[in-house]
Scaffold this active site. Structure first.
Site, PDB file in Angstrom:
ATOM      1  N   GLU A 181      14.011  10.792  23.338  1.00 16.47           N
ATOM      2  CA  GLU A 181      13.692  10.708  21.898  1.00 16.47           C
ATOM      3  C   GLU A 181      12.475  11.562  21.560  1.00 16.47           C
ATOM      4  OE1 GLU A 181      13.192   6.599  20.803  1.00 16.47           O
ATOM      5  OE2 GLU A 181      15.337   6.302  20.559  1.00 16.47           O
ATOM      6  N   GLU A 258      21.823   4.656  22.809  1.00 21.54           N
ATOM      7  CA  GLU A 258      21.138   3.357  22.844  1.00 21.54           C
ATOM      8  C   GLU A 258      21.602   2.583  21.626  1.00 21.54           C
ATOM      9  OE1 GLU A 258      16.877   3.320  23.163  1.00 21.54           O
ATOM     10  OE2 GLU A 258      16.880   4.879  24.706  1.00 21.54           O
TER      11      GLU A 258
HETATM   12  C1  GLA Z   1      13.853   3.648  21.932  1.00 20.88           C
HETATM   13  C2  GLA Z   1      13.562   4.061  23.364  1.00 20.88           C
HETATM   14  C3  GLA Z   1      13.840   2.957  24.344  1.00 20.88           C
HETATM   15  C4  GLA Z   1      13.296   1.642  23.842  1.00 20.88           C
HETATM   16  C5  GLA Z   1      13.899   1.333  22.479  1.00 20.88           C
HETATM   17  C6  GLA Z   1      13.414   0.045  21.874  1.00 20.88           C
HETATM   18  O1  GLA Z   1      15.135   3.844  21.613  1.00 20.88           O
HETATM   19  O2  GLA Z   1      14.284   5.210  23.721  1.00 20.88           O
HETATM   20  O3  GLA Z   1      13.235   3.294  25.564  1.00 20.88           O
HETATM   21  O4  GLA Z   1      11.919   1.738  23.739  1.00 20.88           O
HETATM   22  O5  GLA Z   1      13.526   2.326  21.581  1.00 20.88           O
HETATM   23  O6  GLA Z   1      13.649  -1.016  22.688  1.00 20.88           O
END
Ligand code: GLA
Ligand code: CA
Length: 778
Positions: A181, A258
């Site tokens: 990210e 995710e």
């Molecule tokens: C983001 C991150 C994950 C985690 C989520 C929240 O998507 O990529 O590693 O921190 O947020 O749980």
């Protein structure tokens, strides 16, 4: 001739393959779909984290994911758990990630690997090792030469462990993620490209590489030769999430890398949950549309020891449990959510029955109340003492995690004053052994009132660090007292500021050896001079006997704040404020007969009893003061003010910008909502940015919530959710609270503002989205 050559090639290849290796295969992003060995394939991945599960239970948890109908396991690699000291790698025991991947393969699962270097994951410093901060001016997640040098050393080791396990080599690994990210951190294609090249050079040259981001920012760093995947949570409008990707790459396979099943908990706020139906509906929709996914988390597990991270802006440390309201709960059992999901997934299993739900490796036990009252003073844990003119941070003392005791001699200060210091993270102040007060970073405290002092009075500051921030720019999170200590007081009608110098800097590392030795160590030459009466910070030891071993939940609600070790295993942090009051203790770390527990309590317990329950307590707050922001005294009077802007927002998902007619100066950003798009009274906002005079987003680092007329606290929809950098979390008013609704953000200082950016909820139809608004800057 050709045939013979081919056969020799096969035989010589086979000769170098290990016995257990399987046939080599292929996996790639094809036209409209991922292709596994040449055939279309939908990835149904379950995210689980090997360090959050005791190794003894890995196999069970993988089988649980399989019983849900998943075909892949998705993991991060946590750099800082493997390289706790620079250059010393540990891939053994619970860190044996290659073994974890082989176990997945044995169970017929593919694996997606996300080797960082940064992983976020509510994990200390987002997985980066703390010792990087010994280079004070380091630029993390950028092309800083030292950072990149260490990234390459680490990824080389990852390559040695896992490159032999890619699908092309007969292993289970089908995809490898580049960074994590990055769009939520910045725009820096050269850096992301260097990480990609590094991963290719360590053996991930044939396996498919991908990047994950949010639909709102993936273009910032999207590299042309990588697969792009989106991250979003339960309830999100799925078509909207893939719209932009579809425009840019109409034939690319779609994947939600995710899909958030739940959410993480922070100290001092309610336990987070997400609706099971919304989660299942979202996944069904994706399966119907051939969209691949990874369910984050399918099983969250536990952030044992000091591995839980912290969120920002502000400082919001995460609790020890990483239950996440996931379908498989913290201790590995199937929840309601699990069965609902399994029922749906069964329909997408090519007509085959799903494997049965495996039996838990161990039962659950209770432990009757027992005493933990053998005591050793905190000072017995002191490792190094450095006398220096200046105050030192953990990093300067070469310590990663734990506590420090700082001492100094005070000058004569004839009247009461204010002691100010930037404490990371929880400081208790004593003068001549008497408790004066605390500075709690979670509450944004920076100072404490102190009485007049005499020359030579002893100042003692007991400081405990929590996890390093794992999200946003604030990941460069030094620990200890990170500024000078000053005392300001009125002296002869003048404000005088004293900068306190000449410190005793004493480290107390957080590890079992230190805790154990505290009971035998002769108190070091130094005495912390802490009173016997107040709470008694220190080490407490006790024992409990078991006739039968099993998983249990030890209750610490009568304790203060600190760390727990059971039979030498670091179990995690405790803190009286909650919401988590019990620690999950896996039965595989217990034994028949006598078991030892040591509690390091930096505040001191009210009672020294502990017991084991058969259920966790993850939602019991014991706050000094409510978290709500509806104190009428904090509501600014806007009656005679002219709004900086007023009008109507559009309906639907996505960002909207409001430009003010003229720039406005002020410290408070007030957003008033007089109606919603749907007509109902509940207002919600996912994110807000304020724009500076040049139309650029202002940093939200110093923001706090000053006032909110209503906050749906049950779902943790508090005001701070509009600047927590997370598009899936939101401020929401309670049912029945009437219009107009008002949210007031303190920007931390006066700013010139030219407009705002507003994001409604990500769910279909943007529930709670505002229609008539007024914005004031005050
Ligand atoms: C983001 C991150 C994950 C985690 C989520 C929240 O998507 O990529 O590693 O921190 O947020 O749980
Ligand atoms: Ca948010």
């Amino acid at each position: 001739m050709k045939k013979i050559l081919f056969l020799t090639l096969i035989f010589s290849l086979m000769a170098c393959l290990p016995m257990s290796a399987q046939k080599a295969g292929t996996f790639e992003a094809g036209e409209g779909s991922f292709m596994l060995n040449g055939k279309p394939f939908v990835v149904k991945a379950a995210e689980i984290h090997y360090p959050r599960i005791p190794r003894e239970y890995w196999d069970h948890r993988i089988k649980m994911c399989k019983a849900l109908g998943m075909n892949t396991i998705c993991i991060y690699i946590f750099w800082n758990i493997h390289e706790q000291q620079e250059g010393k790698f540990d891939w053994s025991g619970n860190n044996n990630v290659a073994e974890f991947c082989r176990l997945a393969q044995k169970n017929g699962m593919y694996v997606i690997v996300r080797p960082g270097p940064y992983v976020c994951a509510e994990w200390e410093m987002g997985g980066l090792p703390w010792w990087l901060l010994k280079k004070k001016d380091i630029k993390l997640r950028e092309q800083d030469p030292y950072f990149m040098e260490r990234v390459k050393v680490f990824e080389t080791e990852v390559g040695k462990q896992l490159a032999p396990l890619t699908i092309q080599n007969g292993g289970p690994i089908i995809m490898v993620q580049v960074e994590n990210e990055y769009g939520s951190y910045g725009t820096n294609k050269p850096y992301v490209s260097e990480v990609r090249d590094c991963l290719r050079s360590v053996g991930f040259d044939k396996v498919a590489l991908f990047q994950c981001d949010w639909s709102s920012n993936f273009e910032q760093n999207g590299l042309p030769d990588l697969t792009w995947t989106m991250n979003f949570g339960t309830g999100a409008n799925i078509d909207q999430q893939f719209r932009r990707l579809g425009e840019l790459r109409p034939n690319a396979p779609k994947m939600c890398s995710e899909f958030w099943s739940g959410w993480f908990d922070k100290w001092g706020a309610r336990h987070e949950t997400r609706d099971a139906k919304d989660m299942v509906d979202g996944m069904r929709e994706m399966l119907d549309k051939n969209i691949s996914f990874s369910l984050y988390m399918t099983h969250g597990g536990t952030s044992f020891g000091h591995w839980a991270g912290a969120n920002s802006p502000g400082f919001a440390p995460d609790v020890t449990s990483y239950d996440y309201d996931a379908p498989i709960n913290e201790y590995g059992l199937a929840t309601d959510k699990f069965y609902k999901l399994r029922e749906m997934m069964a329909k997408y299993n090519n007509g085959k029955a799903l494997p049965s739900v495996p039996k838990a490796p161990m039962g659950i036990i209770t432990v009757p109340k027992f005493e933990v009252n053998e005591y050793a003073p905190l000072a017995n844990g002191i490792d190094q003492i450095v006398a220096d003119r200046n105050i030192k941070t953990f990093e300067e003392m070469d310590m990663g995690w734990g506590s420090m005791i700082y001492t100094a001699s005070l000058p004569e200060i004839p009247s009461a004053g204010t002691l100010t210091v930037d404490a990371h993270d929880y400081a208790q102040i004593f003068i001549n052994g008497n408790y004066i007060g605390k500075i709690d970073r979670v509450k944004n405290d920076k100072s404490v009132s102190i009485p007049a002092t005499k020359k030579g009075d002893q100042l003692t500051i007991v400081l405990e660090a929590m996890g390093r921030i794992n999200f946003g720019r604030a990941i460069k999170d030094f620990k200890g007292l990170v500024s000078d200590v000053t005392i300001s007081a009125e002296v002869d009608d003048h404000e005088v500021t004293y900068n306190i110098k000449n410190w005793g800097n004493c480290t107390i590392p957080d590890d079992y050896e230190t805790a154990k030795n505290a009971f035998t160590a002769k108190s070091k030459m130094f005495r912390a001079n802490l009173p016997e009466g107040f709470g008694k910070p220190g080490y407490y030891r006790g024992y409990f006997n078991l006739s039968k071993v099993g998983d249990t939940f030890l209750n610490f609600e009568t304790w203060g704040k600190g760390q727990v070790y059971v039979n030498g295993h670091a179990m995690g942090r405790i803190w009286r404020i909650g919401p988590q009051q019990t620690l999950y203790v896996p039965g595989c770390w217990l034994k028949k007969g006598k078991n030892e527990i040591i509690v390091l309590d930096v505040v001191g317990p009210q009672q020294t009893t502990v017991w084991g329950q058969d259920k966790p307590e993850l939602d019991k707050l014991q706050l000094e003061k409510s978290n709500k922001h509806n104190n009428p005294g904090d509501r600014p009077d806007l009656n005679s003010d002219t709004p900086a802007a007023q009008g109507q927002f559009k309906g639907g998902n996505g960002w909207q910008t409001v430009k003010f007619g003229a720039n406005k100066k002020g410290r408070l950003l007030c957003i008033e909502a007089a109606s919603t798009q749907s007509g109902n009274e509940i207002v919600a906002i996912a994110e807000i940015y304020a724009l500076d005079a040049n139309g650029k987003r202002l940093s939200r680092e110093p923001w706090t919530t000053k006032y909110a007329d209503s906050e749906d606290e049950r779902g943790n929809h508090t005001g701070d959710k509009v600047y927590d950098l997370q598009e899936s979390t939101y401020w929401q008013t309670s049912k029945g609270a009437s219009f107009p609704h008002l949210l007031v953000i303190d920007l931390g200082g006066e700013q010139t503002i030219s407009g705002i950016e507003y994001l409604p909820r990500a769910e279909q139809g943007a529930p709670g989205s505002i229609k008539d608004y007024k914005i004031y800057i005050k």
